[in-house]
Scaffold this active site. Structure first.
Site, PDB file in Angstrom:
ATOM      1  N   CYS A  31       0.110   4.118   2.599  1.00  0.00           N
ATOM      2  CA  CYS A  31       0.549   3.640   3.828  1.00  0.00           C
ATOM      3  C   CYS A  31       1.923   3.906   4.033  1.00  0.00           C
ATOM      4  CB  CYS A  31       0.246   1.979   4.250  1.00  0.00           C
ATOM      5  SG  CYS A  31      -1.375   1.412   3.870  1.00  0.00           S
ATOM      6  N   CYS A  81       0.926  -1.159   0.105  1.00  0.00           N
ATOM      7  CA  CYS A  81      -0.116  -0.157  -0.074  1.00  0.00           C
ATOM      8  C   CYS A  81       0.929   1.368  -0.047  1.00  0.00           C
ATOM      9  CB  CYS A  81      -0.753  -0.184   1.330  1.00  0.00           C
ATOM     10  SG  CYS A  81      -1.752   1.487   1.752  1.00  0.00           S
TER      11      CYS A  81
END
Ligand SMILES: [Zn+2]
Length: 143
Positions: A71, A68
């Site tokens: 993230c 991700c």
């Protein structure tokens, strides 16, 4: 006091730790390696309830995944929150790919998902690559 029960990041053994003494770098009772509590602590799914819900301090949980991008983008801000609030707030990281039951329990569909837990309950959350200010508001809404 306050106490938290955390898995050692090296050997996985659960240790009960007085968070007020985080600067002493408490050592794991099993392998002797230190707990570094001024940075996020990775929590595997099987220890989530003990470590996060059972903590005697608020816990900011960063639900993330290795693939991700957003993230990764917020990770430095999450690190700063951990450093700035060391001793009074626990910052945990949960890999959602390895914690699907926890993800379902809290209805997490998008990551990064930042959840603030107090006394075993999810009290506030933010979703997406939010900035540092949003993280601060999550941790301390009066600030
Ligand atoms: Zn250990």
């Amino acid at each position: 006091m306050p106490n938290v029960t955390l898995p050692c990041q090296f050997c996985g053994t659960l240790n009960r730790i007085d968070l007020a003494r985080y600067q002493d770098r408490p050592k794991c009772g099993s392998c002797g390696k230190p707990f570094l509590l001024d940075r996020p602590v990775k929590i595997p799914e099987e220890h989530f309830d003990t470590a996060v819900l059972g903590a005697e301090v608020p816990v900011l949980v960063d639900f993330y995944a290795d693939w991700c991008g957003p993230c990764k983008a917020i990770a430095p801000a999450v690190d700063e929150i951990a450093q700035e609030n060391a001793g009074k707030l626990l910052v945990a990281k949960v890999d959602t790919d390895r914690a699907q039951k926890i993800g379902m329990r809290y209805g997490i569909r998008g990551i990064p998902y930042l959840g603030l837990f107090e006394k075993g309950k999810l009290v506030r959350n933010a979703v997406g690559a939010v900035g540092k200010k949003a993280l601060q508001d999550l941790v301390n809404p009066q600030a």
